[in-house]
Design an enzyme around this catalytic site. Structure first.
Site, mmCIF file in Angstrom:
data_model
loop_
_atom_site.group_PDB
_atom_site.id
_atom_site.type_symbol
_atom_site.label_atom_id
_atom_site.label_comp_id
_atom_site.label_asym_id
_atom_site.label_seq_id
_atom_site.Cartn_x
_atom_site.Cartn_y
_atom_site.Cartn_z
ATOM 1 C CE LYS A 23 -10.726 19.862 55.122
ATOM 2 N NZ LYS A 23 -10.300 18.466 55.049
ATOM 3 C CD GLU B 168 -9.950 27.546 56.415
ATOM 4 O OE1 GLU B 168 -10.337 27.514 55.234
ATOM 5 O OE2 GLU B 168 -10.536 26.927 57.323
ATOM 6 C CG HIS C 18 -9.133 18.977 65.284
ATOM 7 N ND1 HIS C 18 -9.516 20.297 65.364
ATOM 8 C CD2 HIS C 18 -7.813 18.962 65.591
ATOM 9 C CE1 HIS C 18 -8.477 21.047 65.689
ATOM 10 N NE2 HIS C 18 -7.436 20.257 65.831
ATOM 11 N NE ARG D 45 -17.637 9.897 55.675
ATOM 12 C CZ ARG D 45 -17.883 10.503 56.822
ATOM 13 N NH1 ARG D 45 -19.063 10.368 57.400
ATOM 14 N NH2 ARG D 45 -16.972 11.263 57.407
#
Length: 480
Positions: free
Chosen positions: A115, A199, A234, A291
């Site tokens: 990330k 964040e 999630h 993908r």
């Protein structure tokens, strides 16, 4: 490309093989000892046992899979999703052995697999990102300073993370140190990389992703969005296309941003760029999945495009023949991931034998399936049985078809997410389009399904009693 090995199992293996066969390409299946009798093994032209049931000894044995491919004269390897699909070393090894990897290059996989590296790559394209820090952090004092600057609540995220692992929401400063240690520990255990970053936590986000496809000639296209906000732990359970909240202007802006993300890492093939959308419809780059996605069928349904066929054509070096303006969307599609899980018990896996397994049929109903009646659901792999997809002229029709399809999907022997899917499609918040990633937390508990079942049973009993009394009156049945 005359022969493709599908380095996967279950429904996605069959999905890829169907397109390959339609293109006149022979297919090779690999399977573990646990999957010896799986439908994907019989569907392929050739099949090879790759090892014992645990995935680390079978489906993750990259070098062994490549040896099988070379022995059988395979031209390309399609990784599906999961397992080795985002493994840069595997992609590299495939290419070194003069076999085409049907996916992006290892460089793109590496960049987007982190990330932090992904954030760095897209900076030059001025793509909106959630406020936070773009470097790994381990110092608690520094983390507290950053958190105060951007404001609580914050999100601690694993750089190499996915599926909610290594992720912690922190609402108060006093909890930051303990949650940070947990995130680092979990990220290390799950990914072998304890790097985390911080964040701003978007409090009522929607999860919107954009499908992209890029060829080796510099062409990058997007195929609109998918709404993926209904999640548990999630991880997505219900997806749809298009989103009910995107305006044409916002759709265009997000599509162009997704194309730029693909360009930032010289992407080739099918990929998905994920964004968070806040309450004011501001979007922020989240990550890129390098993908084919589980939910790709909803995009295929509204665009009429076979994404696997495009993957294969691009991997062969062909240029995309369509232009962005040629891609249009019609109607609405929904997907329910049918997992062998118990939604009444925190979605825990439910293993057992599929004593009944009958698929729904009908106009606008598609089932990408990997199981059949009498099979056992193995404990070694992801418990997804199939993907149930419905298509309608509009969102309401697609939802109603999904409810119909769920009612006609007959499974016994294991618990599944079918009842949860019906709950979602009947819920006022989902039907109105006014929901976010907290849908499950806000509206769902296992008890809800229990109560629903009791209500349905009572209703059925009342209907039966009414019909009985009516029949008795008509037939003049004596009381004794």
């Amino acid at each position: 490309m005359n022969k493709i090995l599908v380095a996967n199992r279950g429904e996605i293996a069959i999905r890829v093989m169907k397109t390959a066969k339609n293109m006149g390409i022979k297919t090779v299946a690999i399977y573990s000892e646990a999957d010896r009798n799986s439908p994907h093994v019989r569907f392929a032209d050739q099949a090879v046992c790759i090892g014992p049931p645990p995935s680390a000894e079978s489906y993750l044995m990259g070098s062994k899979i490549i040896k099988v491919a070379k022995r059988l004269g395979v031209d390309g390897i399609h990784p599906g999703y999961g397992f080795l699909s985002e493994n840069a070393e595997f992609a590299e090894e495939v290419e070194k052995n003069n076999i085409t990897f049907i996916g992006p290059g290892s460089k793109a996989i590496r960049i987007m697999g982190s990330k932090l590296a992904a954030k760095e790559a897209v900076k030059a394209y001025d793509i909106p990102m959630v406020p936070g820090i773009d470097e790994a952090i381990s110092d608690v004092a520094q983390a507290k300073r950053i958190a105060k600057e951007i404001g609580f609540p914050i999100l601690i995220k694993a750089s190499a993370g996915g599926g909610g692992k290594g992720m912690r929401i922190v609402e108060k400063e006093k909890d930051l140190e303990s949650q940070m240690k947990l995130a680092i520990s979990e990220a290390t255990a799950a990914f072998g990389d304890g790097s985390v970053f911080i964040e701003k936590y978007v409090t009522s986000p929607r999860h919107i992703e954009i499908q992209v496809m890029a060829d080796k000639h510099g062409n990058v296209l997007h195929f609109f969005e998918r709404e993926c906000s209904v999640q548990r732990r999630h991880q997505k359970v219900v997806e749809e296309a298009p989103s009910s909240v995107l305006t044409p202007e916002l759709r265009k802006a997000m599509g162009e941003a997704a194309v730029d993300v693909a360009r930032s890492c010289d992407y080739v093939g099918a990929g998905t760029v994920e964004f968070l959308l806040d309450e004011e419809l501001n979007f922020y780059f989240l990550e890129m999945n390098t993908r084919l996605q589980v939910e790709h069928p909803v995009t295929e349904m509204i665009t009429g495009v076979d994404l696997v066929q495009l993957q294969i054509e691009v991997a062969r070096g062909e240029e995309l023949t369509m232009k962005q303006e040629d891609i249009t969307m019609t109607g609405h599609a929904l997907e329910l991931r049918v997992y062998a899980e118990d939604p009444m018990n925190d979605f825990l896996p439910s293993v057992g034998t599929l004593s009944t397994y009958q698929l729904p049929r009908g106009d606008g109903i598609r089932v990408d399936n990997g199981f059949e009646e009498g099979m056992e659901v193995p404990i070694y792999y992801d418990p997804m049985l199939s993907k149930l997809v419905t298509y309608g002229r509009n969102r309401e029709e697609a939802m109603n078809k999904m409810i119909y399809a769920i009612n006609h999907y007959k499974i016994s022997g294991v618990k599944t997410t079918l009842s949860f899917g019906k709950f979602v499609c009947e819920h006022p918040a989902f039907r109105s389009g006014n929901f976010d990633t907290h849908f499950v937390k806000n509206y769902f508990t296992g008890d809800v399904l229990g109560f629903a079942s009791e209500d349905e049973a009572r209703l059925a009993a009342l209907i039966a009693l009414t019909q009985y009394l009516k029949d008795r009156k008509n037939l003049r049945i004596p009381n004794s």
